[in-house]
Write a protein that holds these residues in place. Structure first.
Motif, PDB file in Angstrom:
ATOM      1  N   LEU A 186       0.870  -1.186  -0.022  1.00 34.37           N
ATOM      2  CA  LEU A 186      -0.003  -0.161  -0.137  1.00 34.37           C
ATOM      3  C   LEU A 186       0.789   1.113  -0.072  1.00 34.37           C
ATOM      4  CD1 LEU A 186      -2.643  -1.049   2.643  1.00 34.37           C
ATOM      5  CD2 LEU A 186      -2.811  -1.163   0.176  1.00 34.37           C
ATOM      6  N   SER A 187       2.092   1.189   0.411  1.00 36.81           N
ATOM      7  CA  SER A 187       2.946   2.436   0.404  1.00 36.81           C
ATOM      8  C   SER A 187       4.423   2.097   0.726  1.00 36.81           C
ATOM      9  CB  SER A 187       2.347   3.515   1.600  1.00 36.81           C
ATOM     10  OG  SER A 187       2.957   2.925   2.993  1.00 36.81           O
ATOM     11  N   GLY A 194      18.622   6.483   2.121  1.00 36.94           N
ATOM     12  CA  GLY A 194      18.068   5.245   1.410  1.00 36.94           C
ATOM     13  C   GLY A 194      18.571   3.843   1.671  1.00 36.94           C
ATOM     14  N   SER A 195      18.772   3.625   2.869  1.00 31.58           N
ATOM     15  CA  SER A 195      19.622   2.360   3.292  1.00 31.58           C
ATOM     16  C   SER A 195      18.375   1.635   3.995  1.00 31.58           C
ATOM     17  CB  SER A 195      20.800   2.414   4.319  1.00 31.58           C
ATOM     18  OG  SER A 195      20.248   3.163   5.475  1.00 31.58           O
ATOM     19  N   ARG A 196      17.202   1.996   4.093  1.00 31.44           N
ATOM     20  CA  ARG A 196      16.181   1.628   4.742  1.00 31.44           C
ATOM     21  C   ARG A 196      14.981   1.682   3.934  1.00 31.44           C
ATOM     22  NH1 ARG A 196      19.726  -1.013   6.298  1.00 31.44           N
ATOM     23  NH2 ARG A 196      20.297  -1.478   8.507  1.00 31.44           N
ATOM     24  N   LEU A 197      14.324   0.669   3.571  1.00 34.29           N
ATOM     25  CA  LEU A 197      12.746   0.900   3.051  1.00 34.29           C
ATOM     26  C   LEU A 197      11.760   0.296   3.824  1.00 34.29           C
ATOM     27  CD1 LEU A 197      11.111   1.403   0.427  1.00 34.29           C
ATOM     28  CD2 LEU A 197      11.486  -1.007  -0.375  1.00 34.29           C
ATOM     29  N   ALA A 198      10.636   1.129   4.059  1.00 31.59           N
ATOM     30  CA  ALA A 198       9.461   0.662   5.036  1.00 31.59           C
ATOM     31  C   ALA A 198       8.487   0.460   3.939  1.00 31.59           C
ATOM     32  CB  ALA A 198       9.118   1.788   6.084  1.00 31.59           C
ATOM     33  N   THR A 199       7.567  -0.585   4.074  1.00 33.78           N
ATOM     34  CA  THR A 199       6.104  -0.828   3.429  1.00 33.78           C
ATOM     35  C   THR A 199       5.125  -1.094   4.459  1.00 33.78           C
ATOM     36  OG1 THR A 199       6.636  -3.147   3.380  1.00 33.78           O
ATOM     37  CG2 THR A 199       7.873  -1.985   1.692  1.00 33.78           C
ATOM     38  N   SER A 200       3.915  -0.661   3.789  1.00 33.06           N
ATOM     39  CA  SER A 200       2.828  -1.090   4.579  1.00 33.06           C
ATOM     40  C   SER A 200       2.052  -2.034   3.479  1.00 33.06           C
ATOM     41  CB  SER A 200       2.063   0.111   4.816  1.00 33.06           C
ATOM     42  OG  SER A 200       1.664   0.896   3.751  1.00 33.06           O
ATOM     43  N   CYS A 201       1.556  -2.944   4.026  1.00 33.08           N
ATOM     44  CA  CYS A 201       0.763  -4.032   3.176  1.00 33.08           C
ATOM     45  C   CYS A 201      -0.594  -4.506   3.459  1.00 33.08           C
ATOM     46  CB  CYS A 201       1.478  -5.230   3.394  1.00 33.08           C
ATOM     47  SG  CYS A 201       1.295  -6.666   1.863  1.00 33.08           S
ATOM     48  N   LYS A 202      -1.246  -4.670   2.536  1.00 30.27           N
ATOM     49  CA  LYS A 202      -2.821  -5.190   2.882  1.00 30.27           C
ATOM     50  C   LYS A 202      -2.983  -6.319   3.686  1.00 30.27           C
ATOM     51  CE  LYS A 202      -7.022  -5.071   0.090  1.00 30.27           C
ATOM     52  NZ  LYS A 202      -7.625  -5.249  -1.290  1.00 30.27           N
ATOM     53  N   ASP A 203      -1.805  -6.894   3.986  1.00 26.28           N
ATOM     54  CA  ASP A 203      -1.945  -8.128   4.927  1.00 26.28           C
ATOM     55  C   ASP A 203      -1.720  -7.689   6.431  1.00 26.28           C
ATOM     56  OD1 ASP A 203       0.722  -7.400   5.353  1.00 26.28           O
ATOM     57  OD2 ASP A 203       1.683  -9.468   4.464  1.00 26.28           O
ATOM     58  N   LYS A 204      -1.746  -6.374   6.585  1.00 29.05           N
ATOM     59  CA  LYS A 204      -1.813  -5.672   8.079  1.00 29.05           C
ATOM     60  C   LYS A 204      -0.449  -5.559   8.646  1.00 29.05           C
ATOM     61  CE  LYS A 204      -6.555  -7.061   8.726  1.00 29.05           C
ATOM     62  NZ  LYS A 204      -7.534  -7.895   9.580  1.00 29.05           N
ATOM     63  N   GLN A 218      12.880  -5.865   9.712  1.00 33.63           N
ATOM     64  CA  GLN A 218      12.048  -5.615  10.871  1.00 33.63           C
ATOM     65  C   GLN A 218      10.617  -6.020  10.382  1.00 33.63           C
ATOM     66  OE1 GLN A 218      12.213  -5.258  14.316  1.00 33.63           O
ATOM     67  NE2 GLN A 218      14.349  -5.029  14.240  1.00 33.63           N
ATOM     68  N   GLU A 219       9.783  -6.581  11.148  1.00 36.74           N
ATOM     69  CA  GLU A 219       8.149  -6.717  10.806  1.00 36.74           C
ATOM     70  C   GLU A 219       7.246  -6.527  12.130  1.00 36.74           C
ATOM     71  OE1 GLU A 219       6.907 -10.037   7.940  1.00 36.74           O
ATOM     72  OE2 GLU A 219       6.192 -10.721   9.760  1.00 36.74           O
ATOM     73  N   ALA A 220       6.287  -5.791  11.915  1.00 39.38           N
ATOM     74  CA  ALA A 220       5.256  -5.281  12.846  1.00 39.38           C
ATOM     75  C   ALA A 220       3.713  -6.074  12.522  1.00 39.38           C
ATOM     76  CB  ALA A 220       5.052  -3.717  12.969  1.00 39.38           C
ATOM     77  N   ASN A 221       3.539  -6.844  13.444  1.00 40.96           N
ATOM     78  CA  ASN A 221       2.195  -7.317  13.226  1.00 40.96           C
ATOM     79  C   ASN A 221       1.405  -7.011  14.311  1.00 40.96           C
ATOM     80  OD1 ASN A 221      -0.011  -8.838  12.158  1.00 40.96           O
ATOM     81  ND2 ASN A 221       0.855 -10.809  12.465  1.00 40.96           N
ATOM     82  N   CYS A 222       0.935  -5.709  14.374  1.00 38.07           N
ATOM     83  CA  CYS A 222      -0.085  -5.108  15.547  1.00 38.07           C
ATOM     84  C   CYS A 222      -1.424  -5.417  15.282  1.00 38.07           C
ATOM     85  CB  CYS A 222       0.473  -3.446  15.734  1.00 38.07           C
ATOM     86  SG  CYS A 222      -0.542  -2.819  17.046  1.00 38.07           S
ATOM     87  N   LYS A 223      -2.115  -6.053  16.164  1.00 39.74           N
ATOM     88  CA  LYS A 223      -3.564  -6.408  15.795  1.00 39.74           C
ATOM     89  C   LYS A 223      -4.437  -5.260  16.212  1.00 39.74           C
ATOM     90  CE  LYS A 223      -2.826 -11.261  17.118  1.00 39.74           C
ATOM     91  NZ  LYS A 223      -3.217 -12.447  17.858  1.00 39.74           N
ATOM     92  N   ASN A 224      -3.769  -4.331  16.851  1.00 38.26           N
ATOM     93  CA  ASN A 224      -4.662  -3.066  17.135  1.00 38.26           C
ATOM     94  C   ASN A 224      -4.573  -2.158  16.215  1.00 38.26           C
ATOM     95  OD1 ASN A 224      -5.500  -4.427  19.675  1.00 38.26           O
ATOM     96  ND2 ASN A 224      -3.726  -3.777  20.680  1.00 38.26           N
ATOM     97  N   HIS A 225      -3.820  -2.091  15.243  1.00 39.74           N
ATOM     98  CA  HIS A 225      -3.538  -0.990  14.243  1.00 39.74           C
ATOM     99  C   HIS A 225      -3.436  -1.754  12.679  1.00 39.74           C
ATOM    100  CE1 HIS A 225      -2.023   2.676  12.726  1.00 39.74           C
ATOM    101  NE2 HIS A 225      -1.233   2.121  12.056  1.00 39.74           N
ATOM    102  N   LYS A 226      -4.321  -1.355  11.948  1.00 42.89           N
ATOM    103  CA  LYS A 226      -4.256  -1.969  10.553  1.00 42.89           C
ATOM    104  C   LYS A 226      -3.964  -0.760   9.891  1.00 42.89           C
ATOM    105  CE  LYS A 226      -7.183  -3.425   6.974  1.00 42.89           C
ATOM    106  NZ  LYS A 226      -8.487  -3.667   6.397  1.00 42.89           N
ATOM    107  N   ALA A 227      -2.407  -0.847   9.250  1.00 38.53           N
ATOM    108  CA  ALA A 227      -1.788   0.235   8.789  1.00 38.53           C
ATOM    109  C   ALA A 227      -2.028   0.310   7.560  1.00 38.53           C
ATOM    110  CB  ALA A 227      -0.164   0.287   8.856  1.00 38.53           C
ATOM    111  N   SER A 228      -2.096   1.640   6.716  1.00 39.39           N
ATOM    112  CA  SER A 228      -2.598   1.659   5.381  1.00 39.39           C
ATOM    113  C   SER A 228      -1.413   2.437   4.573  1.00 39.39           C
ATOM    114  CB  SER A 228      -3.687   2.589   4.782  1.00 39.39           C
ATOM    115  OG  SER A 228      -3.792   3.681   5.639  1.00 39.39           O
ATOM    116  N   LYS A 229      -0.602   3.495   5.300  1.00 40.11           N
ATOM    117  CA  LYS A 229       0.362   4.256   4.928  1.00 40.11           C
ATOM    118  C   LYS A 229       1.556   4.127   5.836  1.00 40.11           C
ATOM    119  CE  LYS A 229      -1.875   5.497   1.254  1.00 40.11           C
ATOM    120  NZ  LYS A 229      -1.327   4.986  -0.170  1.00 40.11           N
ATOM    121  N   VAL A 230       2.716   4.203   5.614  1.00 40.77           N
ATOM    122  CA  VAL A 230       3.875   4.318   6.389  1.00 40.77           C
ATOM    123  C   VAL A 230       4.791   5.216   5.962  1.00 40.77           C
ATOM    124  CG1 VAL A 230       5.203   2.422   5.347  1.00 40.77           C
ATOM    125  CG2 VAL A 230       5.354   2.771   7.696  1.00 40.77           C
TER     126      VAL A 230
END
Length: 471
Positions: A186-187, A194-204, A218-230
Motif C-alpha cells: 500500500l505504500s 536510502g539504506s532502509r525501505l519501509a512498506t505497509s501491506c494489505k496483510d496488515k 523488521q516486521e510489525a504485526n500489531c492487531k490493534n492497528h491496521k496500517a494503510s500508509k507508512v
C-alpha cells in the motif's frame, strides 16, 4: 518548601503556522481529475511542472502543466498518453525536473522526458519502458540519494528495483525483486540516505527492508492497528503509520524503526473512513496528516523524546481533497516564510488548489532559522555505486542554502530594494563559494528566461486555439 510555577506550553517557532489557500486565479481550473478509487496522491509537483492523473477514455493519461500555468486549463491541452490502461501513480525524478515516472493498470512502468518548454503535443513514446510485473502496477518511488534507481510494486505483490542507466529503451529484467509480501503493498517510504525501505501491506503488516539486498530486517504485526500508509521520519529513527484501529477509528501510530514489536505511541483521530495521507518535513520536524475526502489538514511537531508528537493546530476547509501533491523545499517562497506547500485535488470543482503553510513573521527578509540546509538536486552517487554497496546521505550543502538567500535578494531587487553590500572574499574558500553563488545566480536567471519563453509559447498556442475556434 516553595513550589515554582512552570508553564504548561512548549516554546516552538512553528506554534502559529497557518494555511493560506491560493486565490482562484492562482489555482488550476478545469482539470479532469481521475475518478480512480486507488488511495494514491494522483499529483506530483516540482519547481517547474505540476503533473496530475486525468480521467480519459481508452488507455491512461496524465497532464503536465508549467507551474506558472494557473487559471483555466485548455480542455485540449496535450497529455502524456502512452499507457494502455489507467495510470495509477506518478513521481518526478528528485534529481531531474524534466523526468517523470508513471505506472499503470497495463502492468508497465514508463519513464518520460518532458521537453523544457512543456508539452506542445501529446507525448506517447517514453524514454524507458519497464516490463517485469505480471499484474497492474500501483506504486512507483525514486531512490532518494542514488541517481536513476526506481522502485515499483504491483498487484503481483512484488517490489522491483530498476537501474535506468541500462542502455535499453525497454528493460525487461529488474536488478532485484523483493518477494516478502503476501498481499498488495500500500505504500513505500525510504529513510534519509536510502539504506532502509519501509512498506505497509494489505496483510496488515509493516516491514522494514534492506532495499539493496531485499533482506527483511523488521516486521510489525500489531492487531490493534491496521496500517494503510507508512512513512520514515527523517533522521529520527522512527516510523509513522496511518490506518485504522480495531474499532475502525482512523489512527496514527509511531514506531521505533529498530523494534516494531510495540508502537511507541497510538492516537485515535476520528471515525471517518477516508485514508490518511502523512507528509513529513525533516527540516522543520513538522508532520501533516491529510484525510482523503476531508477538507482539513492536521499538523504536529515531532521530537525524539516523549511525548514524541505535539499537536499544533488544524487547517480547515470546505473543499474535500481526493489527492495531494507537495512542492519540494527548493520551490517555496522564502520571502513569505512559506515552509510547506500542498496542491489539493478538488474533484467536485475540477480544481487544483495550492495551499501554503506559512510561519507568521513581521520581517520580509530571509529567515535563516526556519530554513536549515535541505536536500539538493545533485545525487549523492550513481546507480552502480549504490548497487555495489555504497550508502551516502542526501546532497544537502551550504550552496543550496545560499541559493535560497539569493532568491530572497532577487525578490528584494524586484521590489526596488538593493541587497546589503558584501565584503570582497578574503580566502580561497570564500572566493570559491562566491564563484558557486554567482554560477547559481546565472543558472537561475537562465531558468527565469526559459520559463518566460515557455509562457510566451503557451500564450501563442492559446491565441491560435481562440482564432481556430472563431474561424
Amino acid at each position: 518548601m516553595t513550589m515554582t510555577w512552570r508553564p504548561q506550553y512548549r516554546s516552538s517557532k512553528f506554534r502559529h503556522v497557518f494555511g493560506k489557500a491560493a486565490t482562484k486565479e492562482n489555482c488550476y481550473d478545469g482539470v479532469p481529475i481521475t475518478r480512480s478509487v486507488h488511495d494514491n496522491h494522483f499529483c506530483a509537483v516540482n519547481p517547474r511542472f505540476i503533473a496530475v492523473i486525468t480521467e480519459c477514455a481508452g488507455g491512461g493519461a496524465f497532464l503536465v502543466l508549467s507551474i506558472h500555468h494557473t487559471g483555466k486549463v485548455d480542455p485540449h491541452h496535450p497529455k502524456v498518453s502512452g499507457h494502455r490502461g489507467n495510470v495509477l501513480d506518478i513521481k518526478w525524478n528528485p534529481f531531474n525536473d524534466y523526468c517523470i515516472a508513471s505506472c499503470s493498470e497495463d502492468s508497465t512502468v514508463k519513464v518520460w522526458d518532458i521537453p523544457p518548454h512543456g508539452l506542445l503535443k501529446n507525448l506517447t513514446v517514453p524514454w524507458k519502458e519497464l516490463q517485469g510485473h505480471s499484474r497492474r502496477v500501483g506504486l512507483v518511488e525514486w531512490h532518494p540519494t542514488a541517481n536513476n534507481v526506481l522502485f515499483s510494486t504491483g498487484y503481483d505483490y512484488q517490489v522491483m528495483i530498476w537501474n535506468l542507466d541500462s542502455p535499453e529503451a525497454v528493460i525487461k529484467n529488474p536488478v532485484r525483486t523483493i518477494s516478502h509480501h503476501s498481499d498488495v503493498v500500500l505504500s513505500l517510504s525510504f529513510n534519509t540516505d536510502g539504506s532502509r525501505l519501509a512498506t505497509s501491506c494489505k496483510d496488515k503488516k509493516i516491514r522494514v527492508l534492506d532495499p539493496r539486498t531485499g533482506n527483511l530486517l523488521q516486521e510489525a504485526n500489531c492487531k490493534n492497528h491496521k496500517a494503510s500508509k507508512v512513512l520514515f521520519l527523517g533522521n529520527l529513527k522512527m516510523l509513522l503509520s496511518t490506518g485504522n484501529s480495531r474499532w475502525n477509528h482512523r489512527q496514527i501510530a509511531l514506531w521505533d524503526q529498530d523494534d516494531l514489536n510495540v508502537p511507541l505511541l497510538q492516537e485515535d483521530l476520528d471515525g471517518s473512513s477516508g485514508v490518511l495521507f502523512p507528509f513529513y518535513d525533516p527540516d522543520t520536524h513538522m508532520l501533516y496528516i491529510a484525510g482523503k475526502g476531508d477538507g482539513n489538514i492536521r499538523y504536529y511537531e515531532i521530537s525524539s523524546e516523549k511525548p514524541y508528537m505535539h499537536f499544533l493546530t488544524e487547517y480547515r476547509s470546505h473543499q474535500p481533497q481526493k489527492g495531494m501533491g507537495i512542492m519540494p523545499k527548493r520551490g517555496l517562497e522564502v520571502c513569505s516564510c512559506e515552509v510547506f506547500r500542498f496542491y489539493k485535488l478538488v474533484t467536485t470543482k475540477a480544481l487544483i488548489e495550492p495551499l501554503s503553510m506559512i510561519v507568521p513573521r513581521r520581517s520580509e527578509s530571509y529567515q535563516e532559522d526556519i530554513y536549515p540546509m535541505t536536500a539538493g538536486t545533485e545525487p549523492a552517487m550513481s546507480a552502480e555505486e549504490w548497487l555495489s554497496g555504497m550508502d551516502k546521505g542526501q546532497g544537502s550543502n551550504q550552496e543550496g542554502k545560499e541559493g535560497r538567500k539569493e532568491d530572497s535578494n532577487e525578490d528584494r531587487r524586484s521590489n526596488g530594494q538593493e541587497p546589503p553590500p558584501c565584503s570582497p572574499p578574503k580566502t580561497e574558500n570564500e572566493l570559491r563559494l562566491k564563484f558557486h553563488k554567482q554560477q547559481e545566480e546565472i543558472r537561475r536567471l537562465r531558468e527565469m528566461l526559459n520559463q518566460r519563453d515557455v509562457r510566451i509559447k503557451q500564450l501563442e498556442l492559446e491565441i491560435n486555439n481562440v482564432r481556430n475556434c472563431q474561424s
